[in-house]
Design a protein around this motif. Sequence first.
Motif, PDB file in Angstrom:
ATOM      1  N   THR A   1      48.152  57.433  92.984  1.00 51.94           N
ATOM      2  CA  THR A   1      47.519  57.107  91.609  1.00 51.94           C
ATOM      3  C   THR A   1      46.161  56.697  92.127  1.00 51.94           C
ATOM      4  N   GLY A   2      46.042  56.086  93.209  1.00 48.15           N
ATOM      5  CA  GLY A   2      44.614  55.710  93.562  1.00 48.15           C
ATOM      6  C   GLY A   2      43.506  56.881  93.737  1.00 48.15           C
ATOM      7  N   LEU A   3      44.072  58.000  94.573  1.00 48.25           N
ATOM      8  CA  LEU A   3      43.339  59.092  94.855  1.00 48.25           C
ATOM      9  C   LEU A   3      43.267  59.775  93.521  1.00 48.25           C
ATOM     10  N   PHE A   4      44.207  59.717  92.509  1.00 49.01           N
ATOM     11  CA  PHE A   4      43.987  60.551  91.252  1.00 49.01           C
ATOM     12  C   PHE A   4      42.775  59.858  90.488  1.00 49.01           C
ATOM     13  N   LEU A   5      42.526  58.513  90.612  1.00 52.02           N
ATOM     14  CA  LEU A   5      41.570  57.832  89.875  1.00 52.02           C
ATOM     15  C   LEU A   5      40.241  58.152  90.475  1.00 52.02           C
ATOM     16  N   ILE A   6      40.513  58.483  91.867  1.00 49.86           N
ATOM     17  CA  ILE A   6      38.856  58.639  92.538  1.00 49.86           C
ATOM     18  C   ILE A   6      38.584  60.078  91.977  1.00 49.86           C
ATOM     19  N   THR A   7      39.578  61.121  91.963  1.00 54.07           N
ATOM     20  CA  THR A   7      38.943  62.277  91.217  1.00 54.07           C
ATOM     21  C   THR A   7      38.473  62.140  89.954  1.00 54.07           C
ATOM     22  N   PHE A   8      39.035  61.177  89.081  1.00 57.94           N
ATOM     23  CA  PHE A   8      38.412  60.714  88.064  1.00 57.94           C
ATOM     24  C   PHE A   8      37.071  60.442  87.993  1.00 57.94           C
ATOM     25  N   LEU A   9      37.028  59.372  88.812  1.00 54.72           N
ATOM     26  CA  LEU A   9      35.453  59.015  89.207  1.00 54.72           C
ATOM     27  C   LEU A   9      34.480  59.941  89.419  1.00 54.72           C
ATOM     28  N   ILE A  10      34.888  61.024  90.181  1.00 55.18           N
ATOM     29  CA  ILE A  10      33.760  62.173  90.424  1.00 55.18           C
ATOM     30  C   ILE A  10      33.334  62.691  89.183  1.00 55.18           C
ATOM     31  N   VAL A  11      34.571  63.312  88.432  1.00 54.66           N
ATOM     32  CA  VAL A  11      34.247  63.694  87.279  1.00 54.66           C
ATOM     33  C   VAL A  11      33.360  63.003  86.300  1.00 54.66           C
ATOM     34  N   HIS A  12      33.741  61.514  86.155  1.00 56.16           N
ATOM     35  CA  HIS A  12      33.066  60.741  85.343  1.00 56.16           C
ATOM     36  C   HIS A  12      31.540  60.705  85.639  1.00 56.16           C
ATOM     37  N   CYS A  13      31.506  60.315  86.989  1.00 56.41           N
ATOM     38  CA  CYS A  13      29.849  60.410  87.578  1.00 56.41           C
ATOM     39  C   CYS A  13      29.208  61.586  87.403  1.00 56.41           C
ATOM     40  N   THR A  14      29.924  62.729  87.639  1.00 55.26           N
ATOM     41  CA  THR A  14      28.976  63.962  87.477  1.00 55.26           C
ATOM     42  C   THR A  14      28.511  64.140  86.072  1.00 55.26           C
ATOM     43  N   ILE A  15      29.467  63.797  85.004  1.00 55.29           N
ATOM     44  CA  ILE A  15      29.338  64.286  83.655  1.00 55.29           C
ATOM     45  C   ILE A  15      28.181  63.061  83.398  1.00 55.29           C
ATOM     46  N   ASN A  16      28.215  61.876  83.628  1.00 52.21           N
ATOM     47  CA  ASN A  16      27.181  60.916  83.284  1.00 52.21           C
ATOM     48  C   ASN A  16      25.888  61.118  83.887  1.00 52.21           C
ATOM     49  N   SER A  17      25.792  61.644  85.081  1.00 52.01           N
ATOM     50  CA  SER A  17      24.422  61.977  85.683  1.00 52.01           C
ATOM     51  C   SER A  17      23.764  62.663  85.141  1.00 52.01           C
ATOM     52  N   MET A  18      24.153  63.219  83.904  1.00 50.36           N
ATOM     53  CA  MET A  18      23.401  64.377  83.291  1.00 50.36           C
ATOM     54  C   MET A  18      22.091  63.577  82.565  1.00 50.36           C
ATOM     55  N   ILE A  19      22.324  62.197  82.287  1.00 49.24           N
ATOM     56  CA  ILE A  19      21.410  61.499  81.801  1.00 49.24           C
ATOM     57  C   ILE A  19      20.119  61.378  82.696  1.00 49.24           C
ATOM     58  N   PHE A  20      20.260  61.581  83.911  1.00 48.64           N
ATOM     59  CA  PHE A  20      19.087  61.838  85.038  1.00 48.64           C
ATOM     60  C   PHE A  20      18.072  62.940  84.699  1.00 48.64           C
ATOM     61  N   PHE A  21      18.614  63.787  83.905  1.00 45.79           N
ATOM     62  CA  PHE A  21      17.809  65.113  83.402  1.00 45.79           C
ATOM     63  C   PHE A  21      16.605  64.588  82.682  1.00 45.79           C
ATOM     64  N   ASN A  22      16.883  63.400  82.222  1.00 43.85           N
ATOM     65  CA  ASN A  22      15.847  62.829  81.267  1.00 43.85           C
ATOM     66  C   ASN A  22      15.261  63.551  80.281  1.00 43.85           C
ATOM     67  N   ASP A  23      16.338  64.309  79.591  1.00 45.59           N
ATOM     68  CA  ASP A  23      15.773  65.493  78.521  1.00 45.59           C
ATOM     69  C   ASP A  23      15.974  64.759  77.077  1.00 45.59           C
ATOM     70  N   GLY A  24      16.071  63.625  76.836  1.00 46.40           N
ATOM     71  CA  GLY A  24      16.235  62.898  75.674  1.00 46.40           C
ATOM     72  C   GLY A  24      17.908  63.020  75.447  1.00 46.40           C
ATOM     73  N   GLY A  25      18.557  63.244  76.375  1.00 47.27           N
ATOM     74  CA  GLY A  25      20.033  63.222  76.415  1.00 47.27           C
ATOM     75  C   GLY A  25      20.796  64.419  76.034  1.00 47.27           C
ATOM     76  N   GLU A  26      20.011  65.539  75.771  1.00 47.11           N
ATOM     77  CA  GLU A  26      20.769  66.832  75.318  1.00 47.11           C
ATOM     78  C   GLU A  26      21.793  67.053  76.304  1.00 47.11           C
ATOM     79  N   ALA A  27      21.403  67.450  77.845  1.00 42.30           N
ATOM     80  CA  ALA A  27      22.405  67.967  78.830  1.00 42.30           C
ATOM     81  C   ALA A  27      23.631  67.022  78.651  1.00 42.30           C
ATOM     82  N   PHE A  28      23.320  65.514  78.679  1.00 43.15           N
ATOM     83  CA  PHE A  28      24.609  64.691  78.824  1.00 43.15           C
ATOM     84  C   PHE A  28      25.560  64.866  77.155  1.00 43.15           C
ATOM     85  N   ASN A  29      24.839  64.824  76.253  1.00 41.89           N
ATOM     86  CA  ASN A  29      25.549  65.019  74.921  1.00 41.89           C
ATOM     87  C   ASN A  29      26.520  66.392  74.980  1.00 41.89           C
TER      88      ASN A  29
END
Lengths: 254, 234
Positions: free
Chosen positions: B21-49
Motif C-alpha cells: 500500500t505504501g508503494l501504491f500511495l507513492i505512485t499516487f503522490l507522483i501523479v498528484h504532484c505532476t498534475i498540481n505542478s501545472m500551476i507553475f506554468f503561471n498561465d492563470g490556471g488554464e493548464a492546471f484546470n
Amino acid sequence: MTMNIKLRIWRQANAQAEGKLVEYQLNDVSANMSFLEMMDVLNEQLISKGEAPVAFDHDCREGICGTCSMYINGRAHGPQKLSTTCQLYMRNFTDGETITIEPFRAKGFPVLKDLCVDRSAFDRIIAAGGYISASTGQAQDANAIPVEKAAADSAMDAAACIGCGACVAACKNASAMLFVSAKVSHLALLPQGHPERKKRALAMVAQMDAEGFGSCTNTYACEAECPKGISVANIARLNREFLNASLISEEMPK
Amino acid sequence: MSWMNTFLTSSIGRKLVMSVTGLFLITFLIVHCTINSMIFFNDGGEAFNKAAHFMGTNILIRTMEIVLFAGLILHIVQAYMLAAKNRQARPQGYAVSNPGANSKWYSRSMTLLGTLILMFLVLHISHFWSNSRLGGMMGIAPLEEVQIGDKEVLNLYQDMMVTFQSPFVIVIYVLGVISLCWHLIHGFQSAFQTLGVNHKKYTPVIKNIGIGFSILICLLFALMPVSIYAGWIC
Ligand code: FES
C-alpha cells in the motif's frame, strides 16, 4: 589504572516479584577487568556483606556462546560495537561514571531473576524448523555436494548468530526477525537446507509470532547492536522465503 | 482460504500490506504532484484546470480514486494495528535507553510522522477534495466554473488561490509536507526491504533514489502554497 563507578542494577527476586533499580558504589575497579569480572567483584562484596548477589547469565566468557546479556547504559551488550557483554572491558567507561544495567526487555523474554531472562522462546523457534533432517549411516564424502563460494560465505556469516537476543533487546518493537532470519538463511543458502525450506519458513515465523515478538519496521537497530554483525540482508531473505512459501508454493501452513 | 488468513495475520504478511500500500500511495503522490505542478506554468490556471478536469471526469481515474482511498485506509489501519502489537511486545520498557546510537530517529518515528500526515490530510481533503467532488451536495458550496475552450470546467485553480492566502494554512501545509518527507525517506527503502529486495548492487541505488525522490516531491509540494502566498503565481 583503577576507577570508581556507581552502578544502578535491576534487582528482581523472581519472575512474579516487582523489580527496581538498586544503586551500588564500586571502588578501585581495574580498567582491564571485563564487565563480568566487575560484576563478580560486586557480587563478592555483596556476599561478604550477607546480601544476595546479582544474578546474571554467563557461560563461555569468550564471546561465542551467547549466554551473557544485559542492557547497559541503554544499549544491548553495552557501548562497544560487535561485542558481547563478556567481551566488554571497563576501559570503555570513565572514572565516576554511573552505569545502568537492566535485563533484556521483551514479552518473549520474561525476567527470571535480576538480570537473567528466559530466552527459551528462541529454542522453541529453532525446534519449529531450524534444522535439517539427515539420514543416519555412513558419513557422506566431504564436498560431495558442490556449494557456490558466495552462498557458502553468506551461510557462514548467518550461522555466526549466537542466539544471544541482543536484536530483540535493541529493537523498539522487540522483534526477533534478525535471529529468525539468520537461522532461516544459513539453511536456505545451502543445498542441504533446500528440501525443508518452505515448511521451515512457515513454521519458524509462526512460532516467532506465537512467542509474542514484535514485527520488523526496518530501523536496523538489530544489525547495529548484533555482537556477530549479522546483516539485515538476512531479514530480506527471510521475507522472500516466507512470501515464497506462503504465496507461491503449494505448502500449507499448519 | 485459511492459508491466506494465516498469511495476512502473520507479522510478515502485515508488513507486506504496509509495503504494497505504501508503494501504491507513492505512485499516487507522483501523479498528484505532476498534475498540481501545472500551476507553475503561471498561465492563470488554464493548464492546471484542464488537467484537473481530465482527472475529475476520466472514468479510469475516478475508479482508481476509490482504490486509492481503500489503499490509504488499509495503510492507516494496518499501521495502527502493527504499532499496537509492537508496543505489546515490550510490556515493560527500559529505564535508560539510547536508541540514537543504533538507528535513525525518523525510522523509529513512522507512526508519529504518519499521524501528523493523517492530521494534515483531514485538513487537505476538506480544503480541496470535498468541494471539488462533493460541491453542491451535503451543504458544501459548489465551486465556480470557468470557460476553457468550448468546455465549462470547475475552477480548482481559483480554489487554490483563495485557500493559500492564509499564513496559518501555509504553515500547516509546509509542516505536513516536511512530515511526509521524513516518512518517505524511511518508507521508500523500507518497502523494498519488506518485499525481500536487498541486493548488493541495487539496494544502494534504491536508497539514493528514495532520498532524492522524497526531497524533490516534498519541495515541489511545499512550493505550491508558498509561491501562491508569496504572489509568485497569480
Ligand atoms: S558468556 Fe558466552 S558469549 Fe558472553
